[in-house]
Design a protein around this motif. Structure first.
Motif, PDB file in Angstrom:
ATOM      1  N   SER A   1       0.819  -1.383  -0.205  1.00  0.00           N
ATOM      2  CA  SER A   1      -0.017   0.027  -0.186  1.00  0.00           C
ATOM      3  C   SER A   1       0.992   1.148   0.046  1.00  0.00           C
ATOM      4  O   SER A   1       0.591   2.197  -0.726  1.00  0.00           O
TER       5      SER A   1
ATOM      6  N   VAL B   1     -10.758  -1.100  -2.156  1.00  0.00           N
ATOM      7  CA  VAL B   1     -10.780  -0.618  -3.608  1.00  0.00           C
ATOM      8  C   VAL B   1     -10.458  -1.804  -4.399  1.00  0.00           C
ATOM      9  O   VAL B   1     -10.501  -1.611  -5.729  1.00  0.00           O
TER      10      VAL B   1
ATOM     11  N   THR C   1     -10.328   6.748  -7.332  1.00  0.00           N
ATOM     12  CA  THR C   1      -9.471   5.543  -6.954  1.00  0.00           C
ATOM     13  C   THR C   1      -8.232   5.867  -6.481  1.00  0.00           C
ATOM     14  O   THR C   1      -7.915   5.355  -5.350  1.00  0.00           O
TER      15      THR C   1
ATOM     16  N   ILE D   1      -7.255   5.393  -2.335  1.00  0.00           N
ATOM     17  CA  ILE D   1      -6.233   4.731  -2.021  1.00  0.00           C
ATOM     18  C   ILE D   1      -5.450   5.414  -0.934  1.00  0.00           C
ATOM     19  O   ILE D   1      -4.951   5.024   0.251  1.00  0.00           O
TER      20      ILE D   1
ATOM     21  N   SER E   1      -7.111   5.782   2.420  1.00  0.00           N
ATOM     22  CA  SER E   1      -7.060   4.702   3.188  1.00  0.00           C
ATOM     23  C   SER E   1      -5.854   4.393   3.869  1.00  0.00           C
ATOM     24  O   SER E   1      -5.612   3.879   4.762  1.00  0.00           O
TER      25      SER E   1
END
Length: 427
Positions: free
Chosen positions: A180, A264, A398, A402, A405
């Protein structure tokens, strides 16, 4: 805001967290250096024009941290590992042995991670060949010798494995989830370029539109934070147990179920699926067959980023896959079994099969709200481009999802580390 300021002050006072942050920043630097090492055999100027003219390709370029448009050694990036992780998670729902490994503590998870790494290699080969096929269809591939093409594919795979290794180093020695964080670094690295493009392309007539859009954009970020943290609390009660003169149990607590169970993943899947018509259209337009050229032109019109057909299909794909993946990742049968073993039950619901059906019913209801939210985030770039007519604003909800998050999860991890350090001081 005061919470984040206080958290930063606590992190600055912790030597261990400072080291982790410094190590993570160092890995980010190495990743950005790899992103600027180009591979030969491609017309870079025309390649950047190709990516700037397509929202889908721009989105993929943002995820890769700009490496695709530069055709760097890290052009494929972390994508093979992400795809392999999704495949392994889905396979764990079907293959009993793999499911047992996922539940077998740290050793089992390490074996699953090893299988994921091995699966990343063939997926990296397929994705590398797909990139070269796209470049060849657009006459951007200058090299035609098989030896050179093989060396390019080998370099792309090696770069992908190095990026995967950097992500795992962050997970072990840095802060946050490595994969991530690599995605986060790639998206953030493109932010100055995107802001500069918006500023340079915005005319005086569009200035008020951009201001309104940015205001709505901040509201969308607030909505993302709210939906990312939203949970449905299912009341859980433990049965009373009498041992001698003492009574144990009887407590009432709750089972938290996230509204956005899947994260996602549905959008990433939908992007991959919706990229196929655009990819085929470019190949058909480059052919010599008039019928294929006509088909390519129709596909280009139907699946243009601002067409209603594209936005409707994209929204529906996200909606359907959100429901599908939510029922897979939220294993109601395992949860109901664990509740039954621990002597817990949902008031008014019989343990076992009835609890399983009730949990599936709850997940289906809250997933509808999560699916609408993800669908809105997915089509947000197309709506923004349609309303403002500014291509650079179509960077994707998107990417924002991300980034938000990752920030929230990393903040939670830092807070838990601080609590653990304070606890250790008094033990």
């Amino acid at each position: 805001m005061q919470r984040f300021i206080a958290l930063f002050q606590k992190i600055a006072s912790s030597a261990q967290l400072r080291k982790k942050l410094f190590f993570t920043a160092l890995i980010f630097l190495v990743f950005r250096i790899l992103a600027h090492i180009p591979l030969p055999g491609v017309d870079i100027d025309r390649l950047e024009q190709l990516f700037s003219g397509s929202q889908f390709l721009s989105l993929l370029n943002v995820f890769s941290g700009g490496t695709l448009a530069r055709f760097s050694i890290a052009a494929v990036g972390i994508n093979p590992f992400i795809t392999a992780s999704i495949v392994m998670q889905l396979a764990g729902m079907v293959i009993p042995k793999l499911k047992e490994l996922q539940k077998d503590g740290e050793s089992g998870r390490e074996k699953v991670n090893q299988y994921t790494r091995l699966l990343s290699v063939p997926l990296g080969i397929v994705q590398s060949i797909s990139v070269l096929a796209l470049l060849r269809s657009q006459d951007l591939l200058l090299a035609s010798d098989l030896v050179i093409l093989g060396a390019i594919i080998l370099s792309l795979i090696t770069g992908s494995l190095v990026v995967m290794w950097l992500g795992e180093l962050i997970s072990i020695y840095g802060i946050g989830n490595g994969i991530s964080m690599i995605l986060f670094a790639g998206i953030i690295s493109q932010l100055p370029t995107s802001v500069g493009q918006v500023w340079s392309l915005t005319t005086a007539d569009q200035l008020m539109t951009v201001v309104i859009f940015l205001t709505l954009f901040l509201l969308v970020i607030a909505l993302i934070v709210f939906m990312n943290e939203a949970i449905r609390k299912v009341q859980i009660q433990y049965a009373k147990r009498t041992r001698g003169s003492k009574v144990y149990g009887g407590q009432t607590t709750h089972l938290p179920i996230r509204v956005n169970v899947t994260g996602v993943l549905p959008i990433i899947f939908a992007v991959s699926l919706m990229l196929v018509p655009s990819f085929l259209a470019r190949i058909f337009l480059a052919s010599a067959n008039p019928e294929l050229i006509t088909l390519g032109q129709n596909l280009s019109i139907w699946f243009a980023e601002t067409s209603y057909i594209y936005m409707t299909i994209y929204f529906l794909v996200v909606l359907v896959f959100t429901f599908f993946s939510a029922l897979i990742f939220f294993n109601a049968e395992d949860i109901s079994s664990e509740l039954k073993k621990s002597g817990a039950f949902i008031p008014g619901i019989r343990p076992g099969a009835s609890t399983k059906k009730y949990l599936e019913f709850v997940v289906s209801r809250i997933t509808f709200a999560g699916a609408l939210f993800l669908g809105f985030v997915a089509v947000l770039p197309s709506v923004a481009q349609l309303l403002t007519q500014i291509q650079s604003l179509a960077i994707g909800g998107t990417g924002v999802l991300i980034v938000v998050s990752v920030i929230l999860e990393t903040t939670k991890q830092a807070e838990s580390m601080l609590v653990e350090q304070n606890y250790d001081q008094y033990t």
